[in-house]
Design a protein around this motif. Structure first.
Motif, PDB file in Angstrom:
ATOM      1  N   GLY A 141      30.368 -20.047 -32.437  1.00  0.00           N
ATOM      2  CA  GLY A 141      29.999 -20.155 -33.842  1.00  0.00           C
ATOM      3  C   GLY A 141      29.892 -21.593 -34.304  1.00  0.00           C
ATOM      4  N   ALA A 142      30.836 -22.434 -33.862  1.00  0.00           N
ATOM      5  CA  ALA A 142      30.793 -23.846 -34.233  1.00  0.00           C
ATOM      6  C   ALA A 142      29.540 -24.508 -33.668  1.00  0.00           C
ATOM      7  N   LEU A 143      29.201 -24.160 -32.425  1.00  0.00           N
ATOM      8  CA  LEU A 143      27.986 -24.701 -31.830  1.00  0.00           C
ATOM      9  C   LEU A 143      26.763 -24.236 -32.614  1.00  0.00           C
ATOM     10  N   SER A 144      26.736 -22.955 -32.966  1.00  0.00           N
ATOM     11  CA  SER A 144      25.604 -22.419 -33.715  1.00  0.00           C
ATOM     12  C   SER A 144      25.417 -23.153 -35.032  1.00  0.00           C
ATOM     13  N   SER A 145      26.514 -23.438 -35.721  1.00  0.00           N
ATOM     14  CA  SER A 145      26.435 -24.129 -37.011  1.00  0.00           C
ATOM     15  C   SER A 145      25.808 -25.508 -36.865  1.00  0.00           C
ATOM     16  N   ARG A 280      35.097 -11.800 -34.619  1.00  0.00           N
ATOM     17  CA  ARG A 280      35.860 -12.453 -35.686  1.00  0.00           C
ATOM     18  C   ARG A 280      35.786 -13.969 -35.563  1.00  0.00           C
ATOM     19  N   GLY A 281      35.946 -14.485 -34.328  1.00  0.00           N
ATOM     20  CA  GLY A 281      35.892 -15.924 -34.135  1.00  0.00           C
ATOM     21  C   GLY A 281      34.537 -16.493 -34.502  1.00  0.00           C
ATOM     22  N   PHE A 282      33.483 -15.807 -34.127  1.00  0.00           N
ATOM     23  CA  PHE A 282      32.127 -16.292 -34.432  1.00  0.00           C
ATOM     24  C   PHE A 282      31.882 -16.279 -35.932  1.00  0.00           C
ATOM     25  N   ARG A 283      32.281 -15.200 -36.584  1.00  0.00           N
ATOM     26  CA  ARG A 283      31.968 -15.056 -38.005  1.00  0.00           C
ATOM     27  C   ARG A 283      32.849 -15.941 -38.894  1.00  0.00           C
ATOM     28  N   GLU A 284      33.913 -16.502 -38.323  1.00  0.00           N
ATOM     29  CA  GLU A 284      34.676 -17.519 -39.058  1.00  0.00           C
ATOM     30  C   GLU A 284      33.851 -18.787 -39.233  1.00  0.00           C
ATOM     31  N   GLN A 285      32.878 -18.981 -38.324  1.00  0.00           N
ATOM     32  CA  GLN A 285      32.064 -20.197 -38.330  1.00  0.00           C
ATOM     33  C   GLN A 285      30.669 -19.973 -38.910  1.00  0.00           C
ATOM     34  N   VAL A 286      30.149 -18.752 -38.786  1.00  0.00           N
ATOM     35  CA  VAL A 286      28.769 -18.453 -39.176  1.00  0.00           C
ATOM     36  C   VAL A 286      28.747 -17.222 -40.064  1.00  0.00           C
ATOM     37  N   SER A 287      28.082 -17.321 -41.196  1.00  0.00           N
ATOM     38  CA  SER A 287      27.925 -16.184 -42.097  1.00  0.00           C
ATOM     39  C   SER A 287      26.635 -15.456 -41.743  1.00  0.00           C
ATOM     40  N   LEU A 288      26.776 -14.305 -41.106  1.00  0.00           N
ATOM     41  CA  LEU A 288      25.614 -13.535 -40.673  1.00  0.00           C
ATOM     42  C   LEU A 288      25.190 -12.538 -41.745  1.00  0.00           C
ATOM     43  N   LYS A 289      23.901 -12.292 -41.814  1.00  0.00           N
ATOM     44  CA  LYS A 289      23.374 -11.332 -42.768  1.00  0.00           C
ATOM     45  C   LYS A 289      23.527  -9.911 -42.230  1.00  0.00           C
ATOM     46  N   PRO A 290      23.590  -8.907 -43.117  1.00  0.00           N
ATOM     47  CA  PRO A 290      23.729  -7.515 -42.658  1.00  0.00           C
ATOM     48  C   PRO A 290      22.657  -7.099 -41.663  1.00  0.00           C
ATOM     49  N   GLU A 291      21.412  -7.548 -41.877  1.00  0.00           N
ATOM     50  CA  GLU A 291      20.342  -7.154 -40.971  1.00  0.00           C
ATOM     51  C   GLU A 291      20.512  -7.775 -39.582  1.00  0.00           C
ATOM     52  N   GLU A 292      21.183  -8.929 -39.491  1.00  0.00           N
ATOM     53  CA  GLU A 292      21.460  -9.517 -38.183  1.00  0.00           C
ATOM     54  C   GLU A 292      22.499  -8.683 -37.442  1.00  0.00           C
ATOM     55  N   LEU A 293      23.540  -8.286 -38.140  1.00  0.00           N
ATOM     56  CA  LEU A 293      24.572  -7.455 -37.529  1.00  0.00           C
ATOM     57  C   LEU A 293      24.006  -6.107 -37.119  1.00  0.00           C
ATOM     58  N   LEU A 294      23.087  -5.588 -37.914  1.00  0.00           N
ATOM     59  CA  LEU A 294      22.470  -4.306 -37.608  1.00  0.00           C
ATOM     60  C   LEU A 294      21.705  -4.357 -36.294  1.00  0.00           C
ATOM     61  N   ALA A 295      21.170  -5.519 -35.944  1.00  0.00           N
ATOM     62  CA  ALA A 295      20.343  -5.658 -34.736  1.00  0.00           C
ATOM     63  C   ALA A 295      21.163  -5.863 -33.468  1.00  0.00           C
ATOM     64  N   ILE A 296      22.448  -6.143 -33.586  1.00  0.00           N
ATOM     65  CA  ILE A 296      23.240  -6.544 -32.420  1.00  0.00           C
ATOM     66  C   ILE A 296      23.233  -5.511 -31.288  1.00  0.00           C
ATOM     67  N   PRO A 297      23.407  -4.201 -31.528  1.00  0.00           N
ATOM     68  CA  PRO A 297      23.382  -3.275 -30.386  1.00  0.00           C
ATOM     69  C   PRO A 297      22.113  -3.379 -29.543  1.00  0.00           C
ATOM     70  N   GLN A 298      20.942  -3.494 -30.187  1.00  0.00           N
ATOM     71  CA  GLN A 298      19.701  -3.645 -29.428  1.00  0.00           C
ATOM     72  C   GLN A 298      19.642  -4.989 -28.716  1.00  0.00           C
ATOM     73  N   LEU A 299      20.184  -6.044 -29.353  1.00  0.00           N
ATOM     74  CA  LEU A 299      20.157  -7.367 -28.741  1.00  0.00           C
ATOM     75  C   LEU A 299      21.099  -7.455 -27.546  1.00  0.00           C
ATOM     76  N   ILE A 300      22.193  -6.711 -27.577  1.00  0.00           N
ATOM     77  CA  ILE A 300      23.086  -6.642 -26.416  1.00  0.00           C
ATOM     78  C   ILE A 300      22.334  -6.091 -25.212  1.00  0.00           C
TER      79      ILE A 300
END
Length: 352
Positions: A141-145, A280-300
Motif C-alpha cells: 500500500g505504501a508503494l502504491s501511494s 487491512r494492511g493495504f487499506r491502511e495506506q490506500v483508500s480503495l473505491k467500492p467498485e475496485e473492491l468489487l472487482a478483486i475476485p475476478q482480478l485474483i
C-alpha cells in the motif's frame, strides 16, 4: 582486474563480469558468486572496492525499452519520499553513460543486457504466521501511494493485466481456448484441467470488460514474498524486481498478492486470516473505491490466468519445460474452483 575466490563461477562468467565491471569504471579485483536469480534473469553477488553489488543479466526480458522504463521508475522512487529500500541502478562511468549495457556472450554469440545494482540487505520472508501478511499489505500500500505520484517520461511497455489479449501473441485467448479443447502433447498431464477450463474461461474473459473504468496508476505488478526483503526483526525493508512495472489498475497491487496466497500450503483458517491481514494492511495506506473492491475476485483469477498464458508462451518459445506451464494450469483450475465456493466469503472480508 580478476576474480579472487571464483569457486562457483565458470570462466566465461568471470570474463563477462570483469568486462561489465570495467565498463562501470571498476578496476580493482573482485569476489563473486552466482545468485538465485529468477525465471527471467541471472544474478551475481559481487564485492568490489569495499562495497557489495548485484549484477543482473536479463534473459527472457532482454529488451532495452523494458529495462529503460524499469530504471526510470527506480530512479523516480529514489527521488521520492518512499521509506523502504528499492533497487538502485549504478550509473556507468564510461562510454555513453546510462545504467545498463549490452554484452555479447562468447559461447553463444547472443547479446544480453546487463545492469549493476547497489546491494540491499535483507532476506526473502517466510510466512510463518498470518499476521506477517499485514506487513506485506502495508508495504504494498505504501508503494502504491508513492507510485501514484511518480511522473515517468517513457511509455510503459507492458499492457495492463486486464488487456490480456494484447500481452501474449503466442498464447492469445483464442489459442488458449483451442488448447483447452484439444490439449497438445506437451500439456497432456493437465488435459482434464484444460478441458474443464474451456467452459469457464469465456466468462472470465468477459468479466474483464469495463475494467478500464477503474482507477489507474503506475503499479509494481508483482509484489509477493520473492520480491520483498525483510530485516533481522522480520519487518519488510525493501521491495525488489520492478521489471513488470506498468500503468494498470490501482487495485491490482492488492489483487496480485491475494491471488498468490491461494496456493500456499497452509490451512483454510490460516489463509483467511492472512488474506484479512493483507487487505487491512493495504487499506491502511490506500483508500480503495467500492467498485475496485468489487472487482478483486475476478482480478485474483486474472493474475493466475496471466501466469498461465505467460508460461505457455515460454513453453512455445522453448524457454521453459512444459511442466512449468502444467503446474500453473493446475493452480488456475484450483483457484477457479476455490473462488466458486468462497467468493461470497471473500467479498465479506473485503467490506465494500
Amino acid at each position: 582486474m580478476q576474480n579472487i575466490d571464483s569457486g562457483s563461477l565458470h570462466y566465461s562468467e568471470q570474463q563477462r563480469i570483469s568486462e561489465v565491471l570495467a565498463l562501470y569504471g571498476f578496476t580493482s579485483d573482485w569476489k563473486g558468486e552466482r545468485g538465485k536469480g529468477g525465471m527471467n534473469n541471472s544474478t551475481y553477488m559481487l564485492h568490489v572496492d569495499g562495497a557489495n553489488y548485484v549484477m543482473r543479466q536479463y534473459e527472457t526480458h532482454n529488451d532495452s525499452m523494458k529495462i529503460a522504463f524499469e530504471h526510470e521508475v527506480l530512479e523516480a522512487l529514489q527521488r521520492s519520499n518512499f521509506k523502504l529500500d528499492t533497487p538502485s541502478p549504478v550509473g556507468r562511468l564510461s562510454g555513453e553513460g546510462g545504467t545498463f549495457l549490452a554484452v555479447k556472450e562468447n559461447l553463444t554469440g547472443h547479446t544480453k543486457i546487463v545492469t549493476l545494482f547497489h546491494y540491499r540487505e535483507g532476506v526473502n520472508p517466510i510466512w510463518h504466521t498470518p499476521d506477517q501478511l499485514i506487513g506485506l499489505g502495508k508495504a504494498a500500500g505504501a508503494l502504491s501511494s508513492v507510485m501514484a505520484t511518480l511522473e515517468i517520461p517513457l511509455e510503459p511497455v507492458y499492457p495492463p493485466y486486464y488487456r490480456i489479449q494484447d500481452a501474449y501473441p503466442l498464447c492469445s485467448p483464442e489459442r488458449l481456448l483451442q488448447l483447452c479443447t484439444s490439449p497438445p502433447e506437451q500439456l497432456v498431464a493437465c488435459s482434464n484441467e484444460l478441458k474443464q477450463l474451456r467452459d469457464v474461461l469465456p466468462d472470465l474473459f468477459e468479466a474483464l470488460r469495463g475494467m478500464e473504468q477503474l482507477p489507474h496508476q503506475l503499479v509494481h505488478g508483482d509484489v509477493n514474498a520473492s520480491n520483498v526483503l525483510a530485516d533481522q526483526q522480520g519487518e519488510i525493508c525493501a521491495i525488489l524486481d520492478f521489471e513488470f512495472a506498468t500503468w494498470d489498475l490501482r487495485v491490482m497491487e492488492l489483487a496480485v498478492p491475494m491471488s498468490d496466497l491461494l496456493t500456499m500450503d497452509k490451512s483454510e483458517d490460516w489463509m483467511w486470516q492472512a488474506q484479512e491481514g493483507l487487505i487491512r494492511g493495504f487499506r491502511e495506506q490506500v483508500s480503495l473505491k467500492p467498485e475496485e473492491l468489487l472487482a478483486i475476485p475476478q482480478l485474483i483469477l486474472l493474475r493466475s490466468l496471466d501466469v498461465v498464458m505467460h508460461f505457455i508462451s515460454r513453453m512455445f518459445e522453448g524457454t521453459d519445460e512444459p511442466e512449468v506451464a502444467v503446474d500453473q494450469i493446475v493452480k488456475l483450475k484450483q483457484r477457479i474452483d476455490w473462488m466458486r465456493h468462497h467468493e461470497e466469503q471473500l467479498r465479506e472480508i473485503l467490506v465494500y
